[in-house]
Each structure stands twice: as C-alpha cells, then as structure tokens.
Design an enzyme around this catalytic site. Structure first.
Site, PDB file in Angstrom:
ATOM      1  N   GLN A  61      -4.494  -1.139   9.468  1.00 20.07           N
ATOM      2  CA  GLN A  61      -4.355  -2.440   9.189  1.00 20.07           C
ATOM      3  C   GLN A  61      -4.999  -3.653   9.971  1.00 20.07           C
ATOM      4  OE1 GLN A  61      -3.113  -3.159   6.048  1.00 20.07           O
ATOM      5  NE2 GLN A  61      -3.564  -5.379   6.302  1.00 20.07           N
ATOM      6  N   LYS A  97       0.781  -1.159  -0.088  1.00 22.92           N
ATOM      7  CA  LYS A  97       0.027   0.074  -0.106  1.00 22.92           C
ATOM      8  C   LYS A  97       0.937   1.129  -0.010  1.00 22.92           C
ATOM      9  CE  LYS A  97      -3.687  -2.437   2.100  1.00 22.92           C
ATOM     10  NZ  LYS A  97      -4.109  -2.882   3.458  1.00 22.92           N
ATOM     11  N   ASP A  99     -10.513   3.475   4.217  1.00 18.88           N
ATOM     12  CA  ASP A  99     -10.902   2.023   4.181  1.00 18.88           C
ATOM     13  C   ASP A  99     -12.509   1.986   3.971  1.00 18.88           C
ATOM     14  OD1 ASP A  99      -9.482  -0.202   3.685  1.00 18.88           O
ATOM     15  OD2 ASP A  99      -8.790  -0.295   5.683  1.00 18.88           O
TER      16      ASP A  99
END
Ligand code: NAD
Length: 283
Positions: A98, A54, A121
C-alpha cells in the site's frame, strides 16, 4: 444534453460476482485458494481505509486474506524482508504494497522486489516493460478499471481521440499504453501542457487523472464526449474528483461520478489480477 452516468459501483459489482464464480472454479479444479497479501506500513488513516476495503472485497470474492501490518517505524530492510518472504510463500498469489509509504520512503526499489508473477498492482519495472511491449502480464489496476468502464458503456475506443490528463507511473502512463493497444489515438497532457482546454476539446474521450479538484469544466469538453474522472479529493463537502461533475454532465455524452466511478473498479481489477496471478503460478 445530459450525460449517461457510467455507474462504476454497479459495473464493479458485476465483475466481482463473476470473479467469485471463477475463484470457486479455480479452487475446485486445483484445490488451491488464491491469496492476496496486502502490506500496510504505519497507520495513515486513508491507507487503512483503502486496505480494509481491499481485504473485505478479497474475502467476499473467495480469496484468502493474507494481510501484513508493519509498524510505521519499519526500515526499508524490514519491508524488503517481508516482501521477499511473501514472494517465497506458495499461499500468496498476489502482493500489494500500500502506497504511499510513511516518511516519504522511496517505494520504487521495494516494489521491484515483488515477484512479477505476484505483482497484482502491476507496478514493478518488469510489469511496466511487459505492458510497454504488449506482452502478457499483470496490468495496473486503475488504468485497467478505466478501460473496463469505457467498455462497459460501449464507448468506442478504436480510432477514438483520447486525452489523458496526467502522466504518472500509476495512472496516466500505463493507461496511455493500454489505450494505444486498443487502437485509440492518445494524447497525454500534463502540468506543462499549454492550453489544456484546446487539447481536451478535440477529444472523443477525456480522462482526468491530474489530482487537481474540479480541474475539468464545461469549457474543456466537446459536446457528447466521454469523461472519466480518476481524481479523488476529500473536501469538507465530501469526495470530489478532477471533473466538475455538475457542469460537465450537461455537455458530456458519458461521465463517471466521484465517488462510485473509477474507485470501485480499481478494487475489482485487483481481485481479477489476484486470480490471474494464481493461474500464472498454478497453471
Ligand atoms: P500524480 O500526482 O502522481 O500525477 C498527476 C499528474 O497530473 C502528473 O503527471 C502531472 O503532470 C499532471 N497534472 C497536475 N496538474 C495538472 C494540470 N493543472 N494540468 C494538467 N496536468 C496536470 O497523481 P496520480 O497518482 O496519477 O493520481 C491522480 C489522481 O487520481 C489523484 O487525485 C489520485 O488520488 C487519484 N487516484 C485515484 C485512484 C482510484 O482508484 N480512483 C487510483 C489512483 C489515483
């Protein structure tokens, strides 16, 4: 019949190239470089690889890489403090925590500390509510990636019978919302579904997000259907998905491979969300 392979790597590369120009345009216009803050807690090897990917992709797209690595022993208060600080930092356009967190720590309350306009997200309760109401907001990356892949292959969604296998907050549930908003007729199957094959066989599009290696075989798929494989499993033979690619590609009309299908799209959508978040914050 042999299915058309939807090449997620290629589609994602196209989106990332386009984004690079859009980010450069945004910087030229506003003087602000959008920044992505990835928060990694602990040293889970798979999570480290995902976060490294990422960060690399963010840098390549022209975004600032604002990574925070917390010790695996960090308390939920410490993680919460980091998320609050990133929320207040104007250089941070998007925050990604994460998952999973180490030691089975409950991520829900921490995710909900992310400012909704930095929620790249798309997993906060606010973002989920905006999606459910069909209001503008940041959408979860993997479901958005699935829809973008179907669009790239020009698989018709309007009026299509779609079965999603899996009802998780991360994939299945938001994907159902996105597809309903595109006027598909959506069935969500899950672990208590009776006779999965009879459900999937009546579908024009089957999306497998169950987390069960090679769950979907030839007998689950109507000839000519589009099959999207969200699953990722590390096996001694390499990465495999929820779909038995070899047999299903003989009957399906379209199919995504693993690796190289949905995975690269998830990152492309994260980058797109980061630019969108910067636009939301800076007009
Ligand atoms: P999850 O475990 O949270 O949810 C799995 C869902 O599948 C549940 O709703 C469950 O009811 C259903 N299910 C389980 N077994 C089933 C069965 N035999 N029949 C029907 N339904 C069944 O998983 P998740 O987070 O939604 O992820 C699903 C898969 O997608 C995993 O393999 C994960 O690694 C992968 N994933 C990939 C990406 C990507 O970028 N490619 C992103 C997220 C998740």
């Amino acid at each position: 019949m042999s299915a058309i392979i939807i090449d997620g790597k290629q589609v994602a590369a196209g989106i990332r190239e386009q984004l690079k120009h859009e980010v450069a345009g945004f910087v030229a216009e506003t003087g602000i470089q959008p920044g992505l803050a990835t928060v990694l807690v602990g040293g889970d090897p798979a999570s480290e690889v995902y976060v490294a990917n990422k960060r690399r992709s963010a840098t390549a797209a022209g975004l600032a890489d604002l990574h925070v690595h917390l010790d695996g022993a960090a308390s939920s208060d410490e993680i919460a403090q980091t998320i609050r600080e990133l929320g207040e930092n104007p250089a941070v356009s998007g925050i990604l925590l994460q998952l999973p967190l180490p030691g089975g720590m409950d991520s829900g309350p921490l995710i909900d500390l992310i400012e909704p306009f930095k929620d790249v997200d798309g997993l906060t309760t606010t973002s989920a509510g905006l999606l459910a109401r069909g209001k503008p907001g940041l959408r979860p990356c993997t479901p958005s990636g699935v829809v973008a892949l179907l669009d790239s292959a020009e698989v018709p969604l309007e009026g299509a019978e779609v079965t999603i296998i899996g009802r998780s907050e991360l994939v299945g549930a938001p994907l159902a919302q996105l597809l309903i908003q595109r006027n598909a007729t959506v069935t969500v199957a899950h672990s208590r579904t009776r006779d999965l094959a009879s459900v999937t066989r009546r579908s024009d599009i089957v999306i497998a997000a169950a987390g069960v290696p090679r769950l979907i075989g030839e007998a689950h798929v109507r000839p000519g259907a589009a099959v999207i494989d969200v699953g990722i499993h590390r096996t001694p033979q390499g990465l495999v998905g929820d779909v038995d690619f070899e047999s299903v590609s003989r009957v399906a009309g379209w199919i995504t491979p693993v690796p190289g299908g949905v995975g690269p799209m998830t990152i492309a959508m994260l980058l797109r969300n980061t630019l969108l978040a910067a636009r939301l914050q800076h007009g």
